[in-house]
Design a protein around this motif. Structure first.
Motif, PDB file in Angstrom:
ATOM      1  N   ALA A 118      -4.067  -6.181   0.204  1.00 40.73           N
ATOM      2  CA  ALA A 118      -3.563  -5.966  -1.158  1.00 40.73           C
ATOM      3  C   ALA A 118      -3.945  -4.593  -1.673  1.00 40.73           C
ATOM      4  O   ALA A 118      -3.163  -3.924  -2.369  1.00 40.73           O
ATOM      5  CB  ALA A 118      -4.094  -7.056  -2.085  1.00 40.73           C
ATOM      6  N   GLY A 119      -5.156  -4.132  -1.335  1.00 41.09           N
ATOM      7  CA  GLY A 119      -5.605  -2.831  -1.812  1.00 41.09           C
ATOM      8  C   GLY A 119      -4.967  -1.671  -1.076  1.00 41.09           C
ATOM      9  O   GLY A 119      -4.851  -0.565  -1.638  1.00 41.09           O
ATOM     10  N   GLU A 120      -4.572  -1.881   0.165  1.00 43.11           N
ATOM     11  CA  GLU A 120      -4.045  -0.762   0.957  1.00 43.11           C
ATOM     12  C   GLU A 120      -2.524  -0.763   1.049  1.00 43.11           C
ATOM     13  O   GLU A 120      -1.912   0.291   1.223  1.00 43.11           O
ATOM     14  CB  GLU A 120      -4.638  -0.816   2.372  1.00 43.11           C
ATOM     15  CG  GLU A 120      -6.151  -0.606   2.403  1.00 43.11           C
ATOM     16  CD  GLU A 120      -6.703  -0.714   3.811  1.00 43.11           C
ATOM     17  OE1 GLU A 120      -5.911  -0.975   4.742  1.00 43.11           O
ATOM     18  OE2 GLU A 120      -7.925  -0.541   3.983  1.00 43.11           O
ATOM     19  N   ARG A 121      -1.901  -1.957   0.919  1.00 45.52           N
ATOM     20  CA  ARG A 121      -0.454  -2.021   1.148  1.00 45.52           C
ATOM     21  C   ARG A 121       0.345  -2.364  -0.106  1.00 45.52           C
ATOM     22  O   ARG A 121       1.529  -2.043  -0.180  1.00 45.52           O
ATOM     23  CB  ARG A 121      -0.180  -3.081   2.228  1.00 45.52           C
ATOM     24  CG  ARG A 121      -0.936  -2.840   3.535  1.00 45.52           C
ATOM     25  CD  ARG A 121      -0.042  -2.349   4.623  1.00 45.52           C
ATOM     26  NE  ARG A 121       1.030  -3.276   4.899  1.00 45.52           N
ATOM     27  CZ  ARG A 121       1.001  -4.250   5.853  1.00 45.52           C
ATOM     28  NH1 ARG A 121      -0.083  -4.389   6.603  1.00 45.52           N
ATOM     29  NH2 ARG A 121       2.042  -5.029   6.034  1.00 45.52           N
ATOM     30  N   ALA A 167     -13.789  -5.691  -2.793  1.00 45.80           N
ATOM     31  CA  ALA A 167     -12.879  -4.611  -3.208  1.00 45.80           C
ATOM     32  C   ALA A 167     -12.450  -3.806  -1.998  1.00 45.80           C
ATOM     33  O   ALA A 167     -13.213  -3.685  -1.017  1.00 45.80           O
ATOM     34  CB  ALA A 167     -13.532  -3.708  -4.243  1.00 45.80           C
ATOM     35  N   ALA A 168     -11.241  -3.280  -2.041  1.00 45.79           N
ATOM     36  CA  ALA A 168     -10.710  -2.411  -0.987  1.00 45.79           C
ATOM     37  C   ALA A 168      -9.744  -1.430  -1.631  1.00 45.79           C
ATOM     38  O   ALA A 168      -9.102  -1.730  -2.656  1.00 45.79           O
ATOM     39  CB  ALA A 168      -9.998  -3.228   0.090  1.00 45.79           C
ATOM     40  N   ARG A 181     -11.672   4.938  -2.410  1.00 46.24           N
ATOM     41  CA  ARG A 181     -12.676   4.325  -1.531  1.00 46.24           C
ATOM     42  C   ARG A 181     -14.066   4.879  -1.813  1.00 46.24           C
ATOM     43  O   ARG A 181     -15.075   4.155  -1.734  1.00 46.24           O
ATOM     44  CB  ARG A 181     -12.297   4.565  -0.071  1.00 46.24           C
ATOM     45  CG  ARG A 181     -11.118   3.731   0.399  1.00 46.24           C
ATOM     46  CD  ARG A 181     -11.068   3.655   1.924  1.00 46.24           C
ATOM     47  NE  ARG A 181     -11.009   4.976   2.534  1.00 46.24           N
ATOM     48  CZ  ARG A 181      -9.886   5.613   2.815  1.00 46.24           C
ATOM     49  NH1 ARG A 181      -8.712   5.053   2.495  1.00 46.24           N
ATOM     50  NH2 ARG A 181      -9.909   6.800   3.403  1.00 46.24           N
ATOM     51  N   ALA A 182     -14.121   6.179  -2.146  1.00 45.75           N
ATOM     52  CA  ALA A 182     -15.424   6.786  -2.436  1.00 45.75           C
ATOM     53  C   ALA A 182     -16.059   6.204  -3.690  1.00 45.75           C
ATOM     54  O   ALA A 182     -17.290   6.234  -3.852  1.00 45.75           O
ATOM     55  CB  ALA A 182     -15.258   8.298  -2.582  1.00 45.75           C
ATOM     56  N   LEU A 183     -15.264   5.639  -4.588  1.00 46.56           N
ATOM     57  CA  LEU A 183     -15.791   5.068  -5.830  1.00 46.56           C
ATOM     58  C   LEU A 183     -16.243   3.623  -5.662  1.00 46.56           C
ATOM     59  O   LEU A 183     -16.911   3.077  -6.553  1.00 46.56           O
ATOM     60  CB  LEU A 183     -14.723   5.144  -6.928  1.00 46.56           C
ATOM     61  CG  LEU A 183     -14.392   6.536  -7.478  1.00 46.56           C
ATOM     62  CD1 LEU A 183     -13.178   6.457  -8.396  1.00 46.56           C
ATOM     63  CD2 LEU A 183     -15.584   7.095  -8.243  1.00 46.56           C
ATOM     64  N   LEU A 184     -15.879   2.967  -4.563  1.00 44.59           N
ATOM     65  CA  LEU A 184     -16.197   1.536  -4.409  1.00 44.59           C
ATOM     66  C   LEU A 184     -17.685   1.242  -4.503  1.00 44.59           C
ATOM     67  O   LEU A 184     -18.086   0.267  -5.174  1.00 44.59           O
ATOM     68  CB  LEU A 184     -15.625   1.015  -3.084  1.00 44.59           C
ATOM     69  CG  LEU A 184     -14.095   0.880  -3.023  1.00 44.59           C
ATOM     70  CD1 LEU A 184     -13.659   0.357  -1.660  1.00 44.59           C
ATOM     71  CD2 LEU A 184     -13.591  -0.034  -4.136  1.00 44.59           C
TER      72      LEU A 184
END
Length: 638
Positions: A490-493, A513-514, A521-524
């Motif tokens: 869901a996060g990537e597509r 989270a993704a 991604r750096a903020l995850l």
């Protein structure tokens, strides 16, 4: 010593004594040579002859008294002493007489008049027995020649200036100047250059009638007719013969009874007195373009019986230029009408169209749909960056490359590109580009067609994503891993970041989270430091959880982030994410609240049509959570 103080020559005395007699003989001979009304040349010469004779007499006196005549025939033949004496005097014809000749100068007619005058002088010399010297006769003949040369030179210079003025008007017509104004300018040049003209009209062909488009010197109350049939009257003859037609003393001529022929249409007014009732000279010229009739030009005079050949030449040149200007105007009108029809048709197309000029690739035209695709809807945020497809940015160079290929003769079909729209949203388009060639096969431009396939491709990706998630849940018994896969997909597509915040982990992590973009991604790690990410006792997400309905946030604002954030550091991380929009999906199973799934986008908008796919992702995530919980409970009971 002034010329009048010099000793007198016998021929000078003769001209002073017999000038009136010579003038009377000349007038009688002229009336026999050219009966009827006399030309401006005749009138000007008759008025000027007494002063002409006096000026010739002064030259004779000066020459006889001061000239040193060479001896020998060869020396006399090349002698220029007479010219040097003549240079000391003003022109034989005064400036007033020269100016009057501009009103109808005809070189042939004026030459004939001076030839008659010369014979009258020689006959008077014979009758009186006067025998001038060779020197005096040389002065006499050169003076009479000068009387012809001076007006001819002035007339030629005036005509040259007139032709230059006509050329300038024609050059002006190469732009978009209104044809009626240009035609009137041509007529103004005619009246300024040919003083014999009293009125002039130019008529252009419109269907089956000729309609007056420019007039000068015409009394509208006198000539009320404004549209004329092609087959009647003087104009009808010009149309039929396709050549210039001249009438001498036109008033009694049947062809001039109605200079324009019969009236046509409701614009025809009461005829009243017609201009032909007072005409002397009438001249009509067809305005032709490659043999096709464009219109008719007519000039008339009440002062001369017929126009000089020089004036006729000027009229024909003006008609030629008027025909060219009218043809250009008609072509511009046709092109404008065709372009308008073309643009109207293009504007109605459901896809974007842009036309580029070769070889530069400059966009010459694009329809509204093209603007919508590359710029976005008008309701864009005020802080959205303004960009245009096919600009000089790296993102648009790929689209410009497609256009460049078409300008080099290649046909480009169905190439898909992703681009950043002017409102800052990333879109996807399907591009086609086709070269445009002239009659000789040279590429002169290109047409680009673009269809916005963002929504259709998004729907396809959503269907593929949901199918993949369902397959994972069917094939895997590791429900914890399946849930993590759902968040990752869901996060990537589907979005740029997906966060899953559980109400009661029951052994699962409270926050999953993704993200797809590297910046997100750096903020995850910073976001994961503040569980729960979204849940709280109050705020918009708690309200969404209570409603158990999907919430679309079409525009993420800073006040909204402040209500969502769990603290200053959390708010700072959310701000750095720079989200554009979000969807919040409450998770539930068998009436029990499980948590929230949040989907965030950075460079595109989530819309109403994304809710169905987001809701299905939430349902599948809820199912995976519930299956994982049941699996753990079963394991503990064993």
């Amino acid at each position: 010593m002034a010329p009048r103080d010099l000793p007198k020559s016998p021929l000078a005395a003769f001209l002073r004594a017999h000038g009136a007699e010579i003038l009377e003989a000349w007038e009688r001979a002229e009336r026999r040579r050219a009966p009827g009304e006399q030309s401006p040349g005749y009138l000007a010469l008759r008025e000027e002859l007494p002063s002409v004779f006096e000026r010739i007499a002064e030259r004779l006196d000066a020459t006889v008294s001061t000239a040193v005549v060479p001896q020998g025939d060869d020396a006399r033949d090349s002698w220029t002493g007479v010219e040097s004496v003549a240079a000391e005097f003003e022109p034989l014809l005064g400036f007033r007489g020269l100016d009057r000749l501009r009103g109808g100068f005809d070189l042939e007619d004026v030459t004939a008049q001076y030839s008659v005058l010369r014979r009258c002088v020689l006959r008077a010399l014979e009758r009186t027995g006067t025998q001038p010297s060779w020197l005096e006769m040389t002065v006499l003949h050169e003076a009479l020649d000068q009387v012809i040369i001076d007006p001819a030179t002035r007339s030629a210079a005036a005509r040259e200036r007139a032709l230059g003025a006509l050329d300038r008007v024609s050059a002006e017509g190469m732009g978009n100047a209104h044809v009626d104004r240009l035609l009137r300018r041509l007529l103004e040049v005619l009246l300024e250059s040919a003083r014999s003209v009293d009125w002039a009209v130019m008529l252009l062909l419109e269907g089956e009638v000729l309609r007056m488009r420019a007039t000068i010197g015409v009394d509208e109350a006198m000539w009320g007719l404004r549209a004329y049939r092609l087959a009647e009257g003087f104009i009808g003859r010009v149309v039929r013969e396709r050549r210039p037609v001249a009438l001498r003393s036109a008033a009694p001529d049947p062809l001039a009874t109605d200079a324009g022929g019969g009236a046509a249409g409701p614009e025809s007014g009461p005829q009243g007195e017609r201009p032909s009732d007072a005409l002397h000279a009438l001249y009509g010229v067809p305005m032709l373009s490659e043999g096709r009739l464009v219109g008719v030009a007519v000039v008339s005079s009440r002062r001369v019986a017929e126009f000089s050949e020089g004036d006729r030449l000027l009229f024909r040149k003006a008609a030629e230029r008027a025909a060219a200007l009218a043809t250009q105007a008609q072509l511009r009108e046709q092109l404008a009408a065709e372009r308008s029809r073309f643009e109207t048709a293009i504007q109605r197309l459901p896809f974007g169209v842009a036309v580029a000029e070769g070889p530069s690739g400059t966009l010459a035209f694009s329809n509204r749909r093209f603007a919508e695709i590359v710029r976005g809807p008008e309701e864009t945020p005020s802080n959205a960056p303004r960009r245009t497809l096919l600009s000089e940015t790296d993102d648009d160079q790929r689209a410009r490359w497609l256009l460049s290929r078409a300008l080099h003769g290649e046909t480009v079909a169905r190439e898909e590109l992703e681009f950043l729209r002017a409102d800052g949203e990333r879109r996807r388009g399907s591009f086609n580009a086709t070269p445009v060639r002239d009659s000789e096969g040279r590429v002169t431009g290109a047409v680009m067609v673009v269809e916005d396939v963002t929504e259709s491709r998004k729907a396809e990706r959503a269907r593929e994503l949901l199918a993949e998630v369902r397959a994972l849940m069917t094939e895997s018994l590791d429900h914890d891993a399946t849930l993590e896969q759902v968040v990752r997909l869901a996060g990537e597509r589907f979005a740029d970041l997906c966060a899953l915040d559980l109400d009661d982990g029951g052994g699962l992590p409270r926050l999953l989270a993704a993200a797809r973009p590297s910046e997100a991604r750096a903020l995850l790690p910073r976001l994961l430091k503040h569980p729960p990410l979204l849940l709280g006792e109050a705020g918009p997400l708690a309200e969404a959880t209570a409603r158990r309905g999907l919430t679309l946030v079409p525009l993420v604002t800073d006040p909204w982030l402040q209500r969502v954030a769990r603290g200053p550091e959390h708010l700072s991380a959310l701000r750095e994410l720079g989200a554009r929009s979000a969807i919040v999906v409450p998770l539930a199973a068998r009436g029990r609240k499980l948590g929230l799934m949040s989907l965030w986008t950075v460079d595109r908008d989530l819309r109403q049509d994304d809710l169905d796919a987001a809701g299905e992702l939430g349902r599948l995530a809820s199912l995976a959570i519930e299956l994982a919980r049941l699996h753990r409970e079963a394991a503990r009971s064993r």
